[in-house]
Design a protein around this motif. Sequence first.
Motif, short mmCIF file in Angstrom:
data_model
loop_
_atom_site.label_atom_id
_atom_site.label_comp_id
_atom_site.label_asym_id
_atom_site.label_seq_id
_atom_site.Cartn_x
_atom_site.Cartn_y
_atom_site.Cartn_z
N ILE A 42 60.35 44.11 53.22
CA ILE A 42 59.72 43.05 52.12
C ILE A 42 59.44 43.76 50.88
CG2 ILE A 42 57.74 41.66 51.36
CD1 ILE A 42 57.41 41.25 54.81
N LYS A 43 60.01 43.32 49.58
CA LYS A 43 59.89 44.22 48.65
C LYS A 43 59.00 43.53 47.56
CE LYS A 43 62.95 47.10 49.75
NZ LYS A 43 62.24 48.60 50.23
N ASP A 44 58.70 42.02 47.69
CA ASP A 44 57.88 41.51 46.99
C ASP A 44 56.72 41.06 47.53
OD1 ASP A 44 56.95 40.16 44.75
OD2 ASP A 44 58.58 38.47 44.93
N ILE A 45 55.34 41.49 47.36
CA ILE A 45 54.24 41.12 47.94
C ILE A 45 52.94 40.67 47.13
CG2 ILE A 45 52.22 42.04 49.51
CD1 ILE A 45 54.35 44.20 50.23
N THR A 46 52.68 39.45 47.53
CA THR A 46 51.78 38.59 46.59
C THR A 46 50.44 39.00 47.26
OG1 THR A 46 53.21 37.23 45.65
CG2 THR A 46 50.80 36.58 45.85
N VAL A 47 49.43 39.58 46.96
CA VAL A 47 48.03 39.76 47.43
C VAL A 47 46.97 38.50 47.13
CG1 VAL A 47 46.19 41.42 47.58
CG2 VAL A 47 48.64 42.18 47.53
N VAL A 48 46.50 37.97 47.91
CA VAL A 48 45.70 36.89 47.75
C VAL A 48 44.28 37.30 48.52
CG1 VAL A 48 44.92 34.46 47.90
CG2 VAL A 48 47.33 35.21 47.43
N PRO A 49 43.23 37.47 47.66
CA PRO A 49 41.90 37.87 48.37
C PRO A 49 41.21 36.76 48.60
CG PRO A 49 42.08 38.74 45.97
CD PRO A 49 43.04 37.86 46.35
N TYR A 50 40.95 36.61 50.11
CA TYR A 50 40.05 35.62 50.54
C TYR A 50 38.71 35.74 50.51
CZ TYR A 50 39.02 31.74 54.22
OH TYR A 50 38.55 30.89 55.01
N PHE A 51 38.09 35.82 49.14
CA PHE A 51 37.18 36.04 48.93
C PHE A 51 36.47 34.73 47.91
CE2 PHE A 51 38.37 40.03 50.13
CZ PHE A 51 37.21 41.14 50.06
N LEU A 52 35.34 34.83 47.69
CA LEU A 52 34.73 33.73 47.00
C LEU A 52 34.82 34.04 45.39
CD1 LEU A 52 31.82 31.74 48.79
CD2 LEU A 52 34.04 30.82 48.07
N TYR A 53 34.13 35.03 44.97
CA TYR A 53 34.11 35.49 43.56
C TYR A 53 34.44 36.74 43.41
CZ TYR A 53 30.56 31.96 44.56
OH TYR A 53 30.14 30.81 45.04
N GLU A 54 34.67 36.91 41.96
CA GLU A 54 35.08 38.23 41.48
C GLU A 54 33.93 39.39 41.35
OE1 GLU A 54 38.31 38.01 38.23
OE2 GLU A 54 38.12 35.62 38.54
#
Length: 121
Positions: free
Chosen positions: A61-73
């Motif tokens: 896998i050469k393209d990785i999208t990271v999605v934080p399962y967090f509410l706030y920044e």
Amino acid sequence: MKKGLLIIGHGSRSNEAKKGFSDMIDIVKEKTDKYIIKGAYMEISKPFISEVVEEMVNEDIKDITVVPYFLYEGIHIKEDIPHIIEELDNKYEGVNFKISKPLGVEPVLGDILLERAESVN
């Protein structure tokens, strides 16, 4: 080219919390076949982000999208996760990482909060 979606949870010592995170990963997997979807934890629980990224790279896998399962920044979103991903970006040449925003403030979350309130009244 295979695309990866890495969903990052905080991590917990609670088995119920870990099961809830795993269940959410399964829900997302059921909704799309666009990505190879995996979950990882930022701290406390395993697998850690670096371990899962290594798995993904080994699966070509050469393209990785990271999605934080967090509410706030908060600090994890502003500093900790970007630092971890930067280190992995430097380690794995040819792998493209993108980091999305966390869940944040969304009308659908307001709906869910109201549902929860109604469920106990």
